[in-house]
Write an enzyme that holds these catalytic residues in place. Structure first.
Site, PDB file in Angstrom:
ATOM      1  N   TYR A  14     -28.449  15.079 -23.213  1.00 34.66           N
ATOM      2  CA  TYR A  14     -29.019  14.484 -24.626  1.00 34.66           C
ATOM      3  C   TYR A  14     -30.547  13.917 -24.453  1.00 34.66           C
ATOM      4  CZ  TYR A  14     -25.280  16.118 -26.859  1.00 34.66           C
ATOM      5  OH  TYR A  14     -24.175  16.510 -27.127  1.00 34.66           O
ATOM      6  N   THR A  15     -31.525  15.026 -24.480  1.00 31.43           N
ATOM      7  CA  THR A  15     -33.237  14.097 -24.649  1.00 31.43           C
ATOM      8  C   THR A  15     -33.835  13.927 -25.407  1.00 31.43           C
ATOM      9  OG1 THR A  15     -33.261  15.561 -22.971  1.00 31.43           O
ATOM     10  CG2 THR A  15     -35.042  14.924 -23.201  1.00 31.43           C
ATOM     11  N   GLY A  49     -19.039  22.040 -31.739  1.00 36.58           N
ATOM     12  CA  GLY A  49     -19.979  22.900 -32.534  1.00 36.58           C
ATOM     13  C   GLY A  49     -20.588  22.711 -32.109  1.00 36.58           C
ATOM     14  N   GLY A  57     -42.647  22.891 -27.420  1.00 40.71           N
ATOM     15  CA  GLY A  57     -41.490  22.393 -27.849  1.00 40.71           C
ATOM     16  C   GLY A  57     -41.226  21.230 -27.321  1.00 40.71           C
ATOM     17  N   GLY A  58     -40.323  20.272 -27.428  1.00 42.93           N
ATOM     18  CA  GLY A  58     -40.444  19.168 -27.050  1.00 42.93           C
ATOM     19  C   GLY A  58     -40.015  18.767 -25.697  1.00 42.93           C
ATOM     20  N   TYR A  62     -23.908  27.766 -28.290  1.00 46.27           N
ATOM     21  CA  TYR A  62     -25.365  27.608 -27.765  1.00 46.27           C
ATOM     22  C   TYR A  62     -23.791  26.915 -26.036  1.00 46.27           C
ATOM     23  CZ  TYR A  62     -28.746  23.713 -25.993  1.00 46.27           C
ATOM     24  OH  TYR A  62     -29.679  23.081 -25.409  1.00 46.27           O
ATOM     25  N   THR A  96     -31.046  25.783 -31.901  1.00 45.77           N
ATOM     26  CA  THR A  96     -29.677  25.455 -32.031  1.00 45.77           C
ATOM     27  C   THR A  96     -28.819  26.204 -32.931  1.00 45.77           C
ATOM     28  OG1 THR A  96     -30.182  23.111 -32.665  1.00 45.77           O
ATOM     29  CG2 THR A  96     -29.699  23.364 -30.797  1.00 45.77           C
ATOM     30  N   GLY A 151     -35.788  27.937 -26.523  1.00 43.78           N
ATOM     31  CA  GLY A 151     -34.404  27.887 -26.889  1.00 43.78           C
ATOM     32  C   GLY A 151     -33.494  27.437 -27.922  1.00 43.78           C
ATOM     33  N   ASP A 189     -26.430  24.635 -34.092  1.00 44.74           N
ATOM     34  CA  ASP A 189     -24.863  23.666 -34.713  1.00 44.74           C
ATOM     35  C   ASP A 189     -23.873  24.177 -36.063  1.00 44.74           C
ATOM     36  OD1 ASP A 189     -25.772  23.089 -32.316  1.00 44.74           O
ATOM     37  OD2 ASP A 189     -26.112  21.412 -32.287  1.00 44.74           O
TER      38      ASP A 189
HETATM   39  N1  CAA Z   1     -14.231  16.520 -31.393  1.00 46.00           N
HETATM   40  C1  CAA Z   1     -12.600  16.784 -32.039  1.00 46.00           C
HETATM   41  N2  CAA Z   1     -12.970  16.637 -33.130  1.00 46.00           N
HETATM   42  C2  CAA Z   1     -14.534  15.999 -33.795  1.00 46.00           C
HETATM   43  C3  CAA Z   1     -15.539  15.659 -33.120  1.00 46.00           C
HETATM   44  C4  CAA Z   1     -15.449  16.670 -31.465  1.00 46.00           C
HETATM   45  N3  CAA Z   1     -16.300  15.548 -30.386  1.00 46.00           N
HETATM   46  N4  CAA Z   1     -16.299  16.312 -33.470  1.00 46.00           N
HETATM   47  C5  CAA Z   1     -16.576  16.408 -34.878  1.00 46.00           C
HETATM   48  N5  CAA Z   1     -15.013  15.861 -34.792  1.00 46.00           N
HETATM   49  C6  CAA Z   1     -13.828  16.213 -36.070  1.00 46.00           C
HETATM   50  C7  CAA Z   1     -13.926  15.825 -37.685  1.00 46.00           C
HETATM   51  O1  CAA Z   1     -13.472  13.999 -36.979  1.00 46.00           O
HETATM   52  C8  CAA Z   1     -13.711  15.691 -38.340  1.00 46.00           C
HETATM   53  O2  CAA Z   1     -12.624  16.367 -38.439  1.00 46.00           O
HETATM   54  P1  CAA Z   1     -11.740  16.389 -39.636  1.00 46.00           P
HETATM   55  O3  CAA Z   1     -12.755  17.347 -40.712  1.00 46.00           O
HETATM   56  O4  CAA Z   1     -10.471  15.966 -39.596  1.00 46.00           O
HETATM   57  O5  CAA Z   1     -12.143  14.853 -40.453  1.00 46.00           O
HETATM   58  C9  CAA Z   1     -13.999  17.249 -38.355  1.00 46.00           C
HETATM   59  O6  CAA Z   1     -13.975  17.687 -36.751  1.00 46.00           O
HETATM   60  C10 CAA Z   1     -15.511  18.020 -38.581  1.00 46.00           C
HETATM   61  O7  CAA Z   1     -16.461  17.025 -38.011  1.00 46.00           O
HETATM   62  P2  CAA Z   1     -17.927  16.875 -38.642  1.00 46.00           P
HETATM   63  O8  CAA Z   1     -17.833  16.045 -40.464  1.00 46.00           O
HETATM   64  O9  CAA Z   1     -18.955  16.201 -37.888  1.00 46.00           O
HETATM   65  O10 CAA Z   1     -18.432  18.324 -39.165  1.00 46.00           O
HETATM   66  P3  CAA Z   1     -20.153  18.751 -40.478  1.00 46.00           P
HETATM   67  O11 CAA Z   1     -19.384  20.146 -39.924  1.00 46.00           O
HETATM   68  O12 CAA Z   1     -20.703  18.313 -40.740  1.00 46.00           O
HETATM   69  O13 CAA Z   1     -20.299  19.239 -38.396  1.00 46.00           O
HETATM   70  C11 CAA Z   1     -21.253  19.758 -36.695  1.00 46.00           C
HETATM   71  C12 CAA Z   1     -20.520  19.960 -37.408  1.00 46.00           C
HETATM   72  C13 CAA Z   1     -22.868  19.781 -36.896  1.00 46.00           C
HETATM   73  C14 CAA Z   1     -20.932  20.704 -35.372  1.00 46.00           C
HETATM   74  C15 CAA Z   1     -21.610  18.391 -35.394  1.00 46.00           C
HETATM   75  O14 CAA Z   1     -20.143  18.089 -35.250  1.00 46.00           O
HETATM   76  C16 CAA Z   1     -22.636  17.990 -34.900  1.00 46.00           C
HETATM   77  O15 CAA Z   1     -23.384  17.887 -35.205  1.00 46.00           O
HETATM   78  N6  CAA Z   1     -21.894  17.810 -33.828  1.00 46.00           N
HETATM   79  C17 CAA Z   1     -22.788  17.776 -32.324  1.00 46.00           C
HETATM   80  C18 CAA Z   1     -22.906  19.418 -31.618  1.00 46.00           C
HETATM   81  C19 CAA Z   1     -24.159  18.767 -30.433  1.00 46.00           C
HETATM   82  O16 CAA Z   1     -24.248  17.975 -30.124  1.00 46.00           O
HETATM   83  N7  CAA Z   1     -25.693  19.188 -30.685  1.00 46.00           N
HETATM   84  C20 CAA Z   1     -26.696  19.121 -30.023  1.00 46.00           C
HETATM   85  C21 CAA Z   1     -27.643  19.150 -30.067  1.00 46.00           C
HETATM   86  S1  CAA Z   1     -29.106  18.898 -29.202  1.00 46.00           S
HETATM   87  C22 CAA Z   1     -29.208  19.727 -27.976  1.00 46.00           C
HETATM   88  O17 CAA Z   1     -28.436  20.630 -28.112  1.00 46.00           O
HETATM   89  C23 CAA Z   1     -29.883  20.037 -27.031  1.00 46.00           C
HETATM   90  C24 CAA Z   1     -28.978  19.756 -25.291  1.00 46.00           C
HETATM   91  O18 CAA Z   1     -29.082  20.323 -24.486  1.00 46.00           O
HETATM   92  C25 CAA Z   1     -28.415  18.580 -25.276  1.00 46.00           C
END
Ligand code: CAA
Length: 246
Positions: free
Chosen positions: A185-186, A149, A12-13, A153, A92, A90, A94
């Site tokens: 975030y990497t 989201g 993986g990455g 995780y 995700t 690992g 989400d």
């Molecule tokens: N805080 C509060 N509210 C939030 C928010 C936040 N951080 N992000 C989104 N919202 C709200 C939005 O404003 C929206 O509100 P409304 O319905 O009132 O407009 C609502 O929540 C839905 O948001 P989305 O449009 O984003 O919903 P979605 O279903 O399209 O997506 C999600 C949901 C997939 C979880 C998306 O929010 C997302 O990708 N979030 C980031 C998740 C993330 O950081 N993952 C990391 C992956 S990498 C990793 O995990 C490696 C590591 O270790 C770091």
């Protein structure tokens, strides 16, 4: 006899750079991949120009307790020992908690957290017999601070930190250190899956305004595996550009 490291999710990455970084330190690396991705594991091996002395590919379903016990006991007999274990595998799934299915919850908990029992148990017991070893668990900034989201995780990654501290107590007298690395975030395919506008808003929150490189995480693993880190145990080392200071 060369020193041996086992890295789960090695192609993986982040796993790839952990593998390379341990190879640079002179380790032979047992690189595990999930059964079913044999072809891409072979491609990864070839593309990186590894030799069979440097890297041994091992199909390991980290979610399957019996499978891990069986194949890791065979591996330990064949290789003699594992000096360094890196629990890196690992995934995700989400989504907001209100939409999360039990399957999405269980997949993440099984792969990211239950795997710690499955993989570490046979290897830890062999490290106890050898009276030495290093265990490095790859957790996440989101296990420390939580993330919208990522209830599944974040729960698994926070669980890894508790496991790290508890096992550090049990390994200490046998000279086994147990630590965690919490990348922010990497630049990996996992992060590339995040919608660009969401990723931009995350980047804007990072004081260094950039993602980590996988090489930076690999370097931290090499450090925790090195003699210089012999007195560090139960620790979680953050590499997150200042995104979360604790
Ligand atoms: N805080 C509060 N509210 C939030 C928010 C936040 N951080 N992000 C989104 N919202 C709200 C939005 O404003 C929206 O509100 P409304 O319905 O009132 O407009 C609502 O929540 C839905 O948001 P989305 O449009 O984003 O919903 P979605 O279903 O399209 O997506 C999600 C949901 C997939 C979880 C998306 O929010 C997302 O990708 N979030 C980031 C998740 C993330 O950081 N993952 C990391 C992956 S990498 C990793 O995990 C490696 C590591 O270790 C770091």
């Amino acid at each position: 006899m060369s020193r041996i490291a086992l890295v789960t999710g090695a192609k993986g990455g982040i796993g790839s750079t952990i593998t390379k970084s341990l190879l640079e330190q002179g380790y032979r690396v047992i690189a595990t991949y999930s059964p079913g991705s044999e072809e891409s594991a072979q491609e990864w091996f070839k593309a990186n120009g590894f030799t069979n002395e440097q890297v041994r590919l091992l199909a390991l379903d980290v979610t399957d307790t019996a499978f891990c016990q069986e194949s890791l006991s065979v591996l330990l007999k064949e290789e003699g020992k594992v000096d360094v274990l890196v629990n890196n595998a690992g995934i995700t799934r989400d989504t907001t908690f209100k939409r999360m299915t039990a399957e999405q919850w269980n997949e993440v908990i099984n792969t990211n957290l239950n795997s710690l029992y499955n993989v570490t148990h046979p290897i830890f017991n062999s490290m106890l017999e050898n009276k030495s070893g290093r265990i490095i668990n790859i957790t996440s900034v989101n296990g420390l601070k939580g993330q919208f989201g990522q209830t599944n995780y974040s729960a698994a990654k926070a669980g890894m930190i508790g496991f790290t501290k508890a096992l550090a107590f049990e390994g200490a007298r046998a000279g086994i250190t147990v630590n965690a690395i919490a990348p922010g975030y990497t630049l990996t395919p996992m992060v590339e899956k995040i919608k660009p506008e969401i990723l931009d808003s995350i980047k804007a929150e990072i004081p260094m305004r950039r993602l980590a490189t996988p090489e930076e995480i690999g370097g931290a693993v090499a450090y925790l595996a090195s003699d210089a880190a012999a007195y560090i145990t139960g620790e979680t080392l953050s590499l997150n550009g200042g995104l979360y200071m604790h």
